[in-house]
Design a protein around this motif. Structure first.
Motif, PDB file in Angstrom:
ATOM      1  N   HIS A 122      77.119  68.329  -7.472  1.00 21.35           N
ATOM      2  CA  HIS A 122      76.629  69.240  -6.452  1.00 21.35           C
ATOM      3  C   HIS A 122      75.171  69.574  -6.743  1.00 21.35           C
ATOM      4  CE1 HIS A 122      80.615  70.022  -4.620  1.00 21.35           C
ATOM      5  NE2 HIS A 122      81.047  69.867  -5.859  1.00 21.35           N
ATOM      6  N   LEU A 148      71.055  75.052  -3.394  1.00 24.58           N
ATOM      7  CA  LEU A 148      70.314  75.098  -2.133  1.00 24.58           C
ATOM      8  C   LEU A 148      68.843  74.788  -2.340  1.00 24.58           C
ATOM      9  CD1 LEU A 148      70.154  75.716   0.874  1.00 24.58           C
ATOM     10  CD2 LEU A 148      69.918  78.154   0.299  1.00 24.58           C
ATOM     11  N   HIS A 174      68.360  71.136  -2.539  1.00 28.26           N
ATOM     12  CA  HIS A 174      68.445  70.494  -1.227  1.00 28.26           C
ATOM     13  C   HIS A 174      67.136  70.676  -0.455  1.00 28.26           C
ATOM     14  CE1 HIS A 174      72.541  69.026  -1.038  1.00 28.26           C
ATOM     15  NE2 HIS A 174      72.989  70.172  -1.521  1.00 28.26           N
ATOM     16  N   GLU A 183      64.553  68.404  -1.921  1.00 27.34           N
ATOM     17  CA  GLU A 183      64.835  67.022  -1.516  1.00 27.34           C
ATOM     18  C   GLU A 183      64.431  66.794  -0.060  1.00 27.34           C
ATOM     19  OE1 GLU A 183      66.462  63.073  -1.942  1.00 27.34           O
ATOM     20  OE2 GLU A 183      65.817  64.616  -3.363  1.00 27.34           O
ATOM     21  N   LEU A 184      64.753  67.765   0.803  1.00 26.13           N
ATOM     22  CA  LEU A 184      64.381  67.656   2.212  1.00 26.13           C
ATOM     23  C   LEU A 184      62.870  67.596   2.374  1.00 26.13           C
ATOM     24  CD1 LEU A 184      65.122  67.667   5.221  1.00 26.13           C
ATOM     25  CD2 LEU A 184      65.167  70.170   5.114  1.00 26.13           C
ATOM     26  N   PHE A 198      68.686  61.118   2.228  1.00 30.46           N
ATOM     27  CA  PHE A 198      68.976  62.555   2.174  1.00 30.46           C
ATOM     28  C   PHE A 198      70.456  62.830   2.425  1.00 30.46           C
ATOM     29  CE2 PHE A 198      69.287  66.712   4.340  1.00 30.46           C
ATOM     30  CZ  PHE A 198      68.813  67.530   3.321  1.00 30.46           C
ATOM     31  N   GLY A 251      75.913  63.239   0.039  1.00 35.15           N
ATOM     32  CA  GLY A 251      77.036  64.041   0.515  1.00 35.15           C
ATOM     33  C   GLY A 251      78.135  63.252   1.185  1.00 35.15           C
TER      34      GLY A 251
END
Length: 279
Positions: A12, A15, A18, A21-22, A110, A114
């Motif tokens: 995992h 946030l 993430h 990464e975005l 991206f 998941g």
């Protein structure tokens, strides 16, 4: 003493990770678009010539008159800023298309962490098939544009001259390319629904009357001229791809039927769950 950094569970990402990464993926995708847009801007005149090639521009005959009055138009730009705006628009459009492999790859990278292994396989198959289908639809749109332009210009009164703004034609061409390209994705969506177990081939084939009628009605609305040639150019390939989707889904359903309950973990007397939209 507690560590200042809270470690996320294995597999995992927090946030903040993430978001980082975005940001990284967006920077790379936007950078690729900017680079390709700049490169396209160096050849914007050739790109504009390619875009307006389907327009039936008026030539001249001996004596200086129009070659085919009422059946052609004067290709023009309107205003001092119009050529600059047109160059920017064409360059940006070419940049988005030219950089599509990069920003699609960044989107995939991206989303991939998941996804499960099977979902990754289906997503890669969707991208590998969807891009050629979209480009094929765009090529069909460009092939239909000359006929569409001639039909529209044919309504010009004999004693009038049709001024054809390049900006307007570029907008029309862009809409047709998007409509044709996205329409060619419909069979792929049906196959993906079948692969996910949502839609059976039998149900898909049972919709053939409604599907053909719907495709023809959509083609009549989506094509700007409404003439039979443009309608058939859009409806014919979509119907053919729909039949291909039915055949592929039928083969996939047969493969599942051969496997039986071997991979389901169910006993011979246990009922299997009924997927949605299956008959």
């Amino acid at each position: 003493m507690l560590s200042a950094t809270i470690q996320a569970p294995q597999g995992h990402m927090p946030l903040v990770g993430h978001l980082r990464e975005l940001r990284s993926r967006l920077v790379k995708a936007i950078g690729a678009v900017v680079v390709t847009t700049v490169v396209a801007g160096l050849f914007y005149k050739q790109l504009i010539d390619f875009v307006i090639a389907p327009l039936p521009g008026c030539g001249t005959v001996e004596g200086g008159g129009p070659a085919d009055s009422g059946r052609c138009g004067v290709i023009a730009t309107n205003g001092l800023l119009s050529p600059v705006t047109l160059a920017l628009k064409v360059s940006l459009t070419a940049g988005l298309i030219g950089a599509s492999p990069v920003w699609l790859y960044q989107l995939w990278k991206f989303l991939a962490p998941g996804l499960h292994r099977g979902e990754k396989k289906y997503t890669l198959a969707f991208l590998a098939t969807g891009i050629p289908l979209f480009l094929t639809g765009a090529a069909f749109a460009y092939a239909v544009l000359p006929a569409a332009a001639r039909v529209l210009i044919s309504f010009t009164p004999d004693r009038a001259t049709n001024i054809l703004p390049v900006d307007d034609f570029l907008d029309l061409a862009t809409r047709m390319v998007l409509v044709f390209g996205l329409s060619f994705e419909l069979p792929l969506i049906l196959i993906m629904l079948n692969a996910a177990g949502v839609l059976s081939a039998r149900r898909m084939a049972g919709w053939w009357r409604h599907m053909i009628l719907g495709v023809i009605a959509f083609a009549a609305i989506a094509t700007p001229t409404g003439d039979p040639l443009s309608m058939l150019a859009l409806a014919g390939p979509i119907i053919a791809l729909y039949l291909v989707a039915c055949a592929v889904s039928w083969l996939n359903d047969r493969r599942r039927a051969r496997k039986g309950t071997a991979g389901t973990g169910l006993g011979p007397d246990e009922p299997s769950p009924l997927p949605a939209l299956h008959e």
